[in-house]
Design an enzyme around this catalytic site. Structure first.
Site, PDB file in Angstrom:
ATOM      1  N   CYS A 151       2.297 -24.239  21.067  1.00 21.65           N
ATOM      2  CA  CYS A 151       1.995 -25.648  21.344  1.00 21.65           C
ATOM      3  C   CYS A 151       1.845 -26.431  20.039  1.00 21.65           C
ATOM      4  O   CYS A 151       2.296 -27.574  19.921  1.00 21.65           O
ATOM      5  CB  CYS A 151       0.735 -25.767  22.196  1.00 21.65           C
ATOM      6  SG  CYS A 151      -0.700 -24.879  21.567  1.00 21.65           S
ATOM      7  N   GLY A 211      -0.243 -19.424  12.887  1.00 26.86           N
ATOM      8  CA  GLY A 211       1.072 -19.285  12.254  1.00 26.86           C
ATOM      9  C   GLY A 211       1.959 -20.486  12.525  1.00 26.86           C
ATOM     10  O   GLY A 211       3.137 -20.489  12.177  1.00 26.86           O
TER      11      GLY A 211
END
Length: 336
Positions: A151, A211
């Protein structure tokens, strides 16, 4: 004809992808699998949602699954993805939303049951990642397992693309101020790999790793190695915000950046990147279908090459809509 879709994992994202599939109307969900939920309980979880409210439609059950808005949807409870009879149900595109089968090898087990393609609703260590509006046009029909990234990557990448295309990014740091999610704790509890992550979600600001910024380098190769970042998990239940600080190659004013983002939001990134000059707060964007909503008033420039940019995202609803959009897009490419 709308592509026929199966959903594996009926948790937060699985259910919200389901709702978005019905709202968008561009894909046809024909089957769901979740080994930990019985059919009547799945119906209840789909109908009532603490964050997004009651399902706008009818939900019933029958001996083989759910009946949603009068349409039958098979419900399976297989633990092994290879055993799910997707082919029998006509499901060609599988949303892998368990959070468990996130590598190409693990996710490709769905193909054994008759599926044609698998879209992982999470970042993947080795599956090609696609962000709608950023690199979806690099998809080739021989790819069988792909990832919709995270997201946060879906929020960050469209914004980074606009800035990089117009002004060049030398380097940047991102912080996502992120709502708590299911992996966190209601009260302090054991979390061996992430001690801070084991602390109460509702009463703490919790620094965490992500990440998402590095992943932008995978979907925009020219930014590889130029972005990294971290997360602050905060006591809100949904809607998060990206804070991106970049050094640009070209000298630029903040007004020029606003103009570039606004232009992109009205043209090639319409529906993906939003733009607002309103004095919004996080709850104003609950249920927003866009990946990234640029907050023109919240950003600030230190000088002509060093700028902080702020962009919001509904980390549940907006992301889930992109899963639906990605399947819609790749099905059209596959049909050519």
């Amino acid at each position: 004809m709308a592509p026929k879709v199966g959903i594996n994992g009926f948790g937060r994202i699985g259910r919200i992808v389901f709702r978005n599939a019905i709202e968008a109307g561009t894909v046809d969900v024909v089957a769901v699998n979740d080994p930990f939920i019985e059919t009547h309980y799945a119906a209840y979880m789909l109908k009532y949602d603490s964050q997004h409210g009651q399902f706008k439609g009818t939900i019933e059950t029958y001996d083989e699954g759910l009946i949603v808005n009068g349409k039958k949807i098979r419900f399976h409870t297989e633990r092994d993805p290879a055993n799910i009879p997707w082919g029998q149900d006509g499901a060609e595109y599988i949303v892998e939303s368990t959070g468990v089968f996130t590598t190409q090898e693990k996710a490709s087990a769905h193909l054994k049951g008759g599926a044609k393609k698998v879209v992982i609703s999470a970042p993947s260590a080795d599956a090609p990642m696609f962000v709608m509006g950023v690199n979806n046009e690099t998809y080739k029909k021989d790819i069988q397992v792909l990832s919709n990234a995270s997201c946060t990557t879906n929020c960050l990448a469209p914004l980074a693309k606009v800035i990089n295309d117009n002004f060049g990014i030398i380097e940047g740091l991102m912080t996502t101020v992120h709502s708590y999610t299911a992996t966190q704790k209601v009260v302090d509890g054991p979390s061996a790999k992430d001690w801070r992550g084991g602390r109460t979600a509702a009463t703490n600001i919790i620094p965490s790793s992500t990440g998402a910024a590095k992943a932008v380098g995978k979907v925009i190769p020219s930014l590889n190695g130029k972005l990294t970042g971290m997360a602050m998990r905060v006591p809100t239940s949904n809607v998060s915000v990206v804070d991106l600080t970049v050094r640009t190659e070209k000298a630029v004013t903040y007004d020029q950046i606003k103009d570039a983002v606004k232009k992109a939001s009205e043209n090639e990134l319409k529906g993906i990147l939003g733009y607002t000059e309103d004095d919004i707060v996080s709850t104003d964007l609950n249920g927003d279908t866009r990946s990234s909503i640029f907050d023109a008033k919240a950003g600030i420039a230190l000088n002509s090459n060093f700028i902080k940019l702020v962009s919001w995202y509904d980390n549940e609803w907006g992301y889930s809509r992109r899963v639906v959009d990605l399947i819609t897009y790749i099905s059209k490419v596959d049909a050519q």
